[in-house]
Write an enzyme that holds these catalytic residues in place. Structure first.
Site, PDB file in Angstrom:
ATOM      1  CG  ASN A   1      -7.657  -4.096  -4.743  1.00  0.00           C
ATOM      2  OD1 ASN A   1      -8.418  -4.226  -3.623  1.00  0.00           O
ATOM      3  ND2 ASN A   1      -7.001  -4.959  -5.146  1.00  0.00           N
TER       4      ASN A   1
ATOM      5  CG  HIS B   1     -10.125  -8.028   0.328  1.00  0.00           C
ATOM      6  ND1 HIS B   1     -12.169  -9.063  -0.235  1.00  0.00           N
ATOM      7  CD2 HIS B   1      -9.756  -8.701  -0.290  1.00  0.00           C
ATOM      8  CE1 HIS B   1     -11.004  -9.376  -0.476  1.00  0.00           C
ATOM      9  NE2 HIS B   1      -9.885  -9.404  -0.355  1.00  0.00           N
TER      10      HIS B   1
ATOM     11  NE  ARG C   1     -24.937  -7.985   9.260  1.00  0.00           N
ATOM     12  CZ  ARG C   1     -25.554  -7.849  10.561  1.00  0.00           C
ATOM     13  NH1 ARG C   1     -25.820  -6.921  10.697  1.00  0.00           N
ATOM     14  NH2 ARG C   1     -25.118  -8.636  12.057  1.00  0.00           N
TER      15      ARG C   1
ATOM     16  CG  HIS D   1     -10.715  -7.549  -9.125  1.00  0.00           C
ATOM     17  ND1 HIS D   1     -10.080  -8.616  -8.616  1.00  0.00           N
ATOM     18  CD2 HIS D   1     -11.162  -7.803 -10.937  1.00  0.00           C
ATOM     19  CE1 HIS D   1     -10.351  -9.810  -9.855  1.00  0.00           C
ATOM     20  NE2 HIS D   1     -11.535  -8.500 -11.074  1.00  0.00           N
TER      21      HIS D   1
ATOM     22  NE  ARG E   1     -13.710 -12.358  -8.577  1.00  0.00           N
ATOM     23  CZ  ARG E   1     -12.894 -11.828  -8.658  1.00  0.00           C
ATOM     24  NH1 ARG E   1     -11.759 -11.942  -7.814  1.00  0.00           N
ATOM     25  NH2 ARG E   1     -12.624 -13.637  -8.686  1.00  0.00           N
TER      26      ARG E   1
ATOM     27  NE  ARG F   1     -16.033 -13.457  -5.674  1.00  0.00           N
ATOM     28  CZ  ARG F   1     -15.343 -14.065  -6.048  1.00  0.00           C
ATOM     29  NH1 ARG F   1     -14.746 -13.716  -5.458  1.00  0.00           N
ATOM     30  NH2 ARG F   1     -15.539 -14.911  -6.628  1.00  0.00           N
TER      31      ARG F   1
ATOM     32  CD  GLU G   1      -6.201  -6.100  -9.232  1.00  0.00           C
ATOM     33  OE1 GLU G   1      -7.509  -6.673  -8.583  1.00  0.00           O
ATOM     34  OE2 GLU G   1      -6.193  -5.812  -8.231  1.00  0.00           O
TER      35      GLU G   1
ATOM     36  CB  THR H   1      -6.496 -11.988  -9.448  1.00  0.00           C
ATOM     37  OG1 THR H   1      -7.495 -11.475  -8.957  1.00  0.00           O
ATOM     38  CG2 THR H   1      -5.964 -12.547 -10.474  1.00  0.00           C
TER      39      THR H   1
ATOM     40  CD  GLU I   1      -0.864  -5.948 -10.205  1.00  0.00           C
ATOM     41  OE1 GLU I   1      -1.325  -4.440 -10.466  1.00  0.00           O
ATOM     42  OE2 GLU I   1      -0.799  -6.456  -9.167  1.00  0.00           O
TER      43      GLU I   1
ATOM     44  CG  HIS J   1      -2.672 -11.601  -5.906  1.00  0.00           C
ATOM     45  ND1 HIS J   1      -2.415 -12.851  -4.812  1.00  0.00           N
ATOM     46  CD2 HIS J   1      -3.430 -12.276  -5.963  1.00  0.00           C
ATOM     47  CE1 HIS J   1      -3.620 -13.273  -5.270  1.00  0.00           C
ATOM     48  NE2 HIS J   1      -4.807 -12.907  -5.595  1.00  0.00           N
ATOM     49  N   GLY J   2      -0.706 -10.966  -2.184  1.00  0.00           N
ATOM     50  CA  GLY J   2      -0.489 -11.727  -1.253  1.00  0.00           C
ATOM     51  C   GLY J   2       0.801 -11.535  -0.243  1.00  0.00           C
TER      52      GLY J   2
HETATM   53  N1  PXP Z   1      -2.849  -7.066  -8.007  1.00  0.00           N
HETATM   54  C1  PXP Z   1      -3.782  -8.011  -8.350  1.00  0.00           C
HETATM   55  C2  PXP Z   1      -4.092  -7.570 -10.330  1.00  0.00           C
HETATM   56  C3  PXP Z   1      -5.076  -8.436  -7.846  1.00  0.00           C
HETATM   57  O1  PXP Z   1      -5.955  -9.187  -8.375  1.00  0.00           O
HETATM   58  C4  PXP Z   1      -5.113  -8.208  -6.549  1.00  0.00           C
HETATM   59  C5  PXP Z   1      -6.044  -9.197  -5.574  1.00  0.00           C
HETATM   60  O2  PXP Z   1      -6.908  -8.698  -5.815  1.00  0.00           O
HETATM   61  C6  PXP Z   1      -3.610  -7.795  -5.655  1.00  0.00           C
HETATM   62  C7  PXP Z   1      -2.794  -7.169  -6.514  1.00  0.00           C
HETATM   63  C8  PXP Z   1      -4.295  -7.328  -4.593  1.00  0.00           C
HETATM   64  O3  PXP Z   1      -3.131  -8.428  -3.645  1.00  0.00           O
HETATM   65  P1  PXP Z   1      -4.151  -8.487  -2.044  1.00  0.00           P
HETATM   66  O4  PXP Z   1      -5.441  -8.455  -1.502  1.00  0.00           O
HETATM   67  O5  PXP Z   1      -3.275  -9.977  -1.787  1.00  0.00           O
HETATM   68  O6  PXP Z   1      -3.116  -7.545  -1.052  1.00  0.00           O
END
Ligand code: PXP
Length: 238
Positions: A7, A10, A18, A43, A45, A49, A70, A101, A151, A191-192
């Site tokens: 993903n 970021h 910036r 994702h 959004r 953002r 996403e 999320t 997921e 996630h995480g």
């Molecule tokens: N899966 C989903 C559905 C998410 O919303 C996110 C965060 O955007 C992730 C995976 C990835 O999470 P992380 O950035 O914490 O690895």
């Protein structure tokens, strides 16, 4: 082999900080693919953002593996998916004030709309995944509304601070994998997850693809995207 979806949201977060045109998530996605990533996730959004429409449009043209979009279950996003035609869509809940999320989709609450929209996405050839808590009711309903994949939200596992609590969360994930498997749903997770906590989740077996963003981008900032992706791929070998 267990697959890795990277993903790159970021990378766009850094760019948007910036308001300039670098770093480019499209370039990051290419480097992730060079390093062996099996897919790219973004994702888009509602508040734009981080990822912008332009990123999704370009990624659709450049991603050589699989593009997973996403998005929230809104008319705007369904129209976007039908225009862009990503390989997969992962439907997630979205709150304007959240940092990321925060929980799984409430599939039970949204079942009527989900059923309708999933038909549209699948008719367009898009694989549909629902981001859910490891909760048996949510999984059963995911099957009933026609999803191809779930997921599993691994956030609760990642937040636990003791071995006992982590084991309890792993057990929930294990039961979720087994329930989804019996229904014929494919299973992804995310996630995480990071370089320190992913091992026990990989060891559960049965997860096809991990979607990982923040920890890979954080490491990439220090050691480079290709190395960060390769190191995660090594951990997925178990
Ligand atoms: N899966 C989903 C559905 C998410 O919303 C996110 C965060 O955007 C992730 C995976 C990835 O999470 P992380 O950035 O914490 O690895």
């Amino acid at each position: 082999m267990v697959k890795l979806g990277v993903n790159v949201d970021h990378i766009a977060t850094i760019r948007q900080a910036r308001g300039v045109d670098e770093p480019d998530p499209v370039a990051a996605a290419m480097l992730a693919e060079f390093a062996g990533a099996h897919g790219i996730t973004v994702h888009l959004r509602e508040d734009r953002r981080h990822i912008q429409d332009r990123d999704v449009e370009l990624l659709r043209k450049t991603v050589k593996t699989r593009l997973n979009l996403e998005m929230a279950l809104t008319d705007e996003m369904i129209a976007m998916a039908l225009k862009i035609l990503p390989d997969a869509v992962t439907l997630v809940p979205e709150g304007r004030h959240e940092l990321t999320t925060e929980g799984g989709l409430d599939v039970n609450l949204l079942r009527a709309t989900l059923k309708q929209k999933i038909v549209l996405l699948k008719q367009a050839g898009i694989v549909v995944s629902l981001f859910v808590e490891p909760d048996l009711e949510q999984i059963k309903t995911s099957y009933k509304v026609g999803a191809d994949y779930i997921e599993i939200h691994t956030g609760s596992y990642c937040e636990m601070r003791t071995d006992i609590d982590r084991r309890e969360q792993l057990r929930r994930i294990e039961l979720a994998i087994s329930a989804a498997g019996k229904l014929g749903l494919g299973v992804n997770a995310g996630h995480g997850l990071n370089y320190r906590n992913i091992g026990p989740v990989v060891a559960l077996k049965g997860i096809e693809e991990f979607n990982i963003g923040h920890s890979i981008v954080a490491r990439a900032a220090l050691v480079g995207m290709e190395r960060a992706v390769r190191e995660m791929l090594e951990l997925l070998k178990g």
